[in-house]
Design a protein around this motif. Structure first.
Motif, PDB file in Angstrom:
ATOM      1  N   ARG A 118       0.828  -1.207   0.000  1.00  0.00           N
ATOM      2  CA  ARG A 118       0.000   0.000   0.000  1.00  0.00           C
ATOM      3  C   ARG A 118       0.865   1.261   0.000  1.00  0.00           C
ATOM      4  O   ARG A 118       0.637   2.189  -0.776  1.00  0.00           O
ATOM      5  CB  ARG A 118      -0.908  -0.005   1.238  1.00  0.00           C
ATOM      6  N   ILE A 119       1.871   1.279   0.850  1.00  0.00           N
ATOM      7  CA  ILE A 119       2.704   2.476   0.956  1.00  0.00           C
ATOM      8  C   ILE A 119       3.636   2.597  -0.248  1.00  0.00           C
ATOM      9  O   ILE A 119       3.957   3.704  -0.685  1.00  0.00           O
ATOM     10  CB  ILE A 119       3.465   2.454   2.293  1.00  0.00           C
ATOM     11  N   TYR A 120       4.037   1.477  -0.817  1.00  0.00           N
ATOM     12  CA  TYR A 120       4.850   1.524  -2.037  1.00  0.00           C
ATOM     13  C   TYR A 120       4.075   2.203  -3.172  1.00  0.00           C
ATOM     14  O   TYR A 120       4.610   3.067  -3.883  1.00  0.00           O
ATOM     15  CB  TYR A 120       5.259   0.112  -2.452  1.00  0.00           C
ATOM     16  N   GLU A 121       2.795   1.840  -3.323  1.00  0.00           N
ATOM     17  CA  GLU A 121       1.982   2.452  -4.369  1.00  0.00           C
ATOM     18  C   GLU A 121       1.763   3.935  -4.082  1.00  0.00           C
ATOM     19  O   GLU A 121       1.735   4.764  -4.999  1.00  0.00           O
ATOM     20  CB  GLU A 121       0.652   1.711  -4.484  1.00  0.00           C
ATOM     21  N   ASP A 138      13.658   1.149   0.383  1.00  0.00           N
ATOM     22  CA  ASP A 138      13.444   0.738   1.777  1.00  0.00           C
ATOM     23  C   ASP A 138      12.222  -0.171   1.892  1.00  0.00           C
ATOM     24  O   ASP A 138      12.250  -1.195   2.588  1.00  0.00           O
ATOM     25  CB  ASP A 138      13.250   1.963   2.669  1.00  0.00           C
ATOM     26  N   ILE A 139      11.152   0.201   1.220  1.00  0.00           N
ATOM     27  CA  ILE A 139       9.924  -0.587   1.310  1.00  0.00           C
ATOM     28  C   ILE A 139      10.134  -1.962   0.693  1.00  0.00           C
ATOM     29  O   ILE A 139       9.683  -2.982   1.243  1.00  0.00           O
ATOM     30  CB  ILE A 139       8.760   0.148   0.624  1.00  0.00           C
ATOM     31  N   ARG A 140      10.796  -2.024  -0.432  1.00  0.00           N
ATOM     32  CA  ARG A 140      11.041  -3.326  -1.068  1.00  0.00           C
ATOM     33  C   ARG A 140      11.900  -4.217  -0.176  1.00  0.00           C
ATOM     34  O   ARG A 140      11.678  -5.439  -0.103  1.00  0.00           O
ATOM     35  CB  ARG A 140      11.694  -3.125  -2.437  1.00  0.00           C
ATOM     36  N   ALA A 141      12.871  -3.629   0.508  1.00  0.00           N
ATOM     37  CA  ALA A 141      13.704  -4.414   1.423  1.00  0.00           C
ATOM     38  C   ALA A 141      12.875  -4.927   2.606  1.00  0.00           C
ATOM     39  O   ALA A 141      13.029  -6.084   3.020  1.00  0.00           O
ATOM     40  CB  ALA A 141      14.868  -3.571   1.920  1.00  0.00           C
ATOM     41  N   MET A 142      12.007  -4.086   3.144  1.00  0.00           N
ATOM     42  CA  MET A 142      11.174  -4.535   4.256  1.00  0.00           C
ATOM     43  C   MET A 142      10.180  -5.598   3.811  1.00  0.00           C
ATOM     44  O   MET A 142       9.903  -6.550   4.544  1.00  0.00           O
ATOM     45  CB  MET A 142      10.444  -3.334   4.867  1.00  0.00           C
ATOM     46  N   ARG A 143       9.640  -5.442   2.622  1.00  0.00           N
ATOM     47  CA  ARG A 143       8.739  -6.481   2.107  1.00  0.00           C
ATOM     48  C   ARG A 143       9.486  -7.794   1.939  1.00  0.00           C
ATOM     49  O   ARG A 143       8.944  -8.880   2.238  1.00  0.00           O
ATOM     50  CB  ARG A 143       8.135  -6.027   0.774  1.00  0.00           C
ATOM     51  N   ILE A 160       2.299 -11.551  -3.329  1.00  0.00           N
ATOM     52  CA  ILE A 160       1.444 -10.384  -3.568  1.00  0.00           C
ATOM     53  C   ILE A 160       2.326  -9.139  -3.633  1.00  0.00           C
ATOM     54  O   ILE A 160       3.033  -8.831  -2.671  1.00  0.00           O
ATOM     55  CB  ILE A 160       0.399 -10.220  -2.439  1.00  0.00           C
ATOM     56  N   THR A 161       2.268  -8.448  -4.742  1.00  0.00           N
ATOM     57  CA  THR A 161       3.090  -7.241  -4.889  1.00  0.00           C
ATOM     58  C   THR A 161       2.255  -6.003  -5.178  1.00  0.00           C
ATOM     59  O   THR A 161       2.812  -4.926  -5.344  1.00  0.00           O
ATOM     60  CB  THR A 161       4.121  -7.423  -6.021  1.00  0.00           C
ATOM     61  N   LYS A 162       0.931  -6.157  -5.232  1.00  0.00           N
ATOM     62  CA  LYS A 162       0.053  -5.016  -5.476  1.00  0.00           C
ATOM     63  C   LYS A 162      -0.981  -4.928  -4.354  1.00  0.00           C
ATOM     64  O   LYS A 162      -1.486  -5.944  -3.881  1.00  0.00           O
ATOM     65  CB  LYS A 162      -0.640  -5.132  -6.830  1.00  0.00           C
ATOM     66  N   PHE A 163      -1.275  -3.694  -3.976  1.00  0.00           N
ATOM     67  CA  PHE A 163      -2.273  -3.496  -2.922  1.00  0.00           C
ATOM     68  C   PHE A 163      -3.683  -3.495  -3.488  1.00  0.00           C
ATOM     69  O   PHE A 163      -4.587  -4.108  -2.919  1.00  0.00           O
ATOM     70  CB  PHE A 163      -1.998  -2.182  -2.189  1.00  0.00           C
ATOM     71  N   LYS A 164      -3.878  -2.830  -4.611  1.00  0.00           N
ATOM     72  CA  LYS A 164      -5.207  -2.735  -5.206  1.00  0.00           C
ATOM     73  C   LYS A 164      -5.384  -3.862  -6.215  1.00  0.00           C
ATOM     74  O   LYS A 164      -4.844  -3.825  -7.308  1.00  0.00           O
ATOM     75  CB  LYS A 164      -5.383  -1.381  -5.885  1.00  0.00           C
ATOM     76  N   THR A 165      -6.115  -4.879  -5.832  1.00  0.00           N
ATOM     77  CA  THR A 165      -6.374  -5.999  -6.727  1.00  0.00           C
ATOM     78  C   THR A 165      -7.721  -6.600  -6.375  1.00  0.00           C
ATOM     79  O   THR A 165      -8.119  -6.619  -5.208  1.00  0.00           O
ATOM     80  CB  THR A 165      -5.266  -7.067  -6.627  1.00  0.00           C
ATOM     81  N   THR A 166      -8.422  -7.068  -7.365  1.00  0.00           N
ATOM     82  CA  THR A 166      -9.735  -7.683  -7.127  1.00  0.00           C
ATOM     83  C   THR A 166      -9.660  -9.198  -7.209  1.00  0.00           C
ATOM     84  O   THR A 166     -10.650  -9.879  -6.944  1.00  0.00           O
ATOM     85  CB  THR A 166     -10.739  -7.174  -8.172  1.00  0.00           C
ATOM     86  N   GLU A 167      -8.493  -9.728  -7.565  1.00  0.00           N
ATOM     87  CA  GLU A 167      -8.340 -11.175  -7.714  1.00  0.00           C
ATOM     88  C   GLU A 167      -7.742 -11.789  -6.457  1.00  0.00           C
ATOM     89  O   GLU A 167      -6.866 -11.192  -5.816  1.00  0.00           O
ATOM     90  CB  GLU A 167      -7.438 -11.481  -8.909  1.00  0.00           C
ATOM     91  N   LEU A 168      -8.217 -12.972  -6.112  1.00  0.00           N
ATOM     92  CA  LEU A 168      -7.618 -13.703  -5.003  1.00  0.00           C
ATOM     93  C   LEU A 168      -6.204 -14.108  -5.390  1.00  0.00           C
ATOM     94  O   LEU A 168      -5.978 -14.605  -6.509  1.00  0.00           O
ATOM     95  CB  LEU A 168      -8.451 -14.936  -4.671  1.00  0.00           C
TER      96      LEU A 168
END
Length: 531
Positions: A118-121, A138-143, A160-168
């Protein structure tokens, strides 16, 4: 000073729970005028990533990594601390897909991953600035760190690399997660800060990335069936050759309530604050009510957690300062007077059959390494005074007299990666076949590396150390730092017998995917060995 970053994190948490303009859709917390553009702004906005990490690392995550090994145990005490058998199931390796801690840690880990996404986006949408590339790295390293924790525990997990997604999300296997972590860390390494100390304390740096890769490569034979010991040594050498870290001379201070960026061997730690960042409760669960006055604690500690006799017996080296991180035998105050417990003859030992069982006595508190069971089926040692004192207690995370009396949270920061671990990992990789390498003009063999740690511990040096002895050294140096399960699996010891455990199912090396997650996401398949 060590708490500066914490307060920034909390500011970020506040920012991500409010909107600055009433007519803005709550899709982003920021608008054009207040997107972060400075290092301080990005740090504050990334706060939820770090506050999420602190919530469970030293409690539920720690329990999955330690209560399932010989390092720590929470037995029932006349029914107390049984809590539905959850701690017993970890010790006995009878955990299932419905285990509450298995479920809570899954939610914690993916809560952190979702916060990163979410914060990456959000940061991607920020105006271009000198600080933006570093903030994204920094965010990618923490992820990647979150994903390492989850891959180690559950193996086959959604990527999971995206916050906004409608697919499981679909399930990835361990090799795919391994490759993702490796790729992400290598990609951000040139961008991550190389600065150490107050400015980057408890934030990702190049050295954290190297440490994750070193740990992952050391375990690659387990994770993906590939020998990567030479690569593990190379990652360790990147840290050792930097001259950014040194072994802290006082071992006890590494884990003290006032620890922080002044600890010269800490590569990455999770900061805790008794009143601001909660989650360190070692003092709450791992002591004894009789120790309250000695350590000036503002609360009554519980008697729940200890270690087992066979693990405590590893602390047998002469003069080793690490021996003093355990409390065993008769207990004394700092002035030499005995710690006395007021009880009765029957209260001391509920098997006492004399007619004077109600007679009041004073009994000197004595922690016994052995833990005979009164109820085998519930792993219960009893709750008379003898039962309460079963099990050696740890004061590695030294009891904090400034613990919050209401929440019983303490101030000790908890290290995740430190230099001693880097040295021991390099020594192990060499013993497993990697070549010894020269750093700063010194040929670092396994003996040389281990003896640096032995010298700090003020004990005898090694000569010709082998792998079994290296595992014993890791036990002494890294006890209660959430690496024991990882170590035991790598050495083929996780299926062994210790304490009250007899289960030898190798499939228990991987935890089950929580049943609730499989119900919610039909793309998930349960790990082998669990129904």
């Amino acid at each position: 000073m060590k708490k500066i970053f914490l307060y920034s994190a909390l500011c970020g948490l506040a920012l991500t729970t409010a909107c600055t303009k009433l007519d803005v859709k709550v899709e982003s917390e920021y608008v054009k005028d207040n997107f972060p553009t400075t290092p301080e702004g990005f740090i504050a906005a990334s706060g939820p990533i770090y506050s999420q990490l602190a919530t469970s690392f030293a409690i539920d995550y720690w329990r999955l990594q330690e209560l399932s090994t010989d390092e720590a145990i929470i037995p029932a005490r006349d029914g107390n601390y049984d809590d539905g058998g959850q701690y017993r199931f970890l010790h006995l390796h009878t955990y299932t897909q419905d285990h509450p801690t298995v479920r809570s840690v899954w939610q914690w880990g993916f809560g952190g991953i979702n916060a990163c996404n979410r914060i990456y986006e959000l940061f991607q949408a920020a105006p271009e600035s000198d600080s933006k590339p570093g903030a994204l790295a920094d965010i990618r390293a923490m992820r990647a760190l979150y994903y390492y924790f989850m891959m180690d525990l559950y193996a086959n997990i959604p990527l999971i690399t995206k916050f906004k997604t409608t697919e499981l999300p679909k399930q990835s296997n361990r090799a795919e997660i391994f490759a993702f972590i490796e790729s992400e860390l290598k990609a951000v390494l040139p961008i991550l800060s190389s600065t150490t100390g107050q400015i980057t304390y408890s934030r990702p740096t190049k050295w954290l990335a190297f440490a994750i890769l070193q740990k992952m490569y050391l375990n690659a034979q387990v994770y993906i069936g590939k020998n990567m010991y030479t690569e593990s040594v190379a990652m360790g050498d990147s840290i050792l050759a930097s001259n950014k870290f040194s072994l802290t001379s006082d071992y006890v201070s590494i884990f003290a309530p006032d620890n922080g960026p002044q600890i010269t061997e800490t590569i990455f730690a999770i900061p805790y604050d008794a009143n601001v960042i909660e989650g360190n409760q070692f003092g709450r669960f791992g002591l004894h009510t009789g120790l309250q006055a000695k350590y000036q604690l503002p609360f009554r500690p519980s008697i729940a957690m200890s270690t087992i006799a066979s693990f405590y017996q590893k602390f047998n080296l002469p003069g080793d300062v690490r021996n003093a991180t355990w409390l065993a035998g008769k207990q004394y105050n700092f002035d030499g007077t005995p710690i006395l417990i007021s009880t009765t003859k029957k209260g001391l030992d509920d098997t006492y059959t004399g007619s004077d069982g109600a007679t009041t006595i004073k009994w000197q508190l004595e922690f016994s390494p052995e833990m005979p069971l009164k109820k085998v089926e519930t792993m219960d040692v009893g709750n008379d005074e003898l039962g309460k004192a079963r099990g050696v207690r740890s004061i590695k995370y030294y009891p904090d007299k400034n613990t919050n009396p209401s929440t019983r949270n303490s101030n000790n920061d908890v290290p995740v990666f430190r230099l001693a671990d880097v040295m021991l990992m390099k020594a192990e990789a060499i013993l497993r076949g990697a070549a010894a390498t020269t750093v700063a003009g010194e040929l670092q063999t396994a003996d040389v590396l281990v003896n640096k740690i032995r010298t700090r511990a003020k004990t005898t040096l090694v000569s010709g150390i082998n792998l079994d002895e290296l595992l014993e050294e890791r036990a002494r140096e890294m006890a209660w730092e959430a690496w024991r399960r990882n170590d035991m699996i790598r050495f083929g010891k996780y299926e062994g017998q210790w304490g009250f455990k007899t289960d030898a199912d190798i499939r228990k090396r991987i935890y089950p995917i929580p049943a609730t997650e499989i119900t919610l996401n039909g793309n998930l398949t349960q790990n082998e060995g669990y129904k």
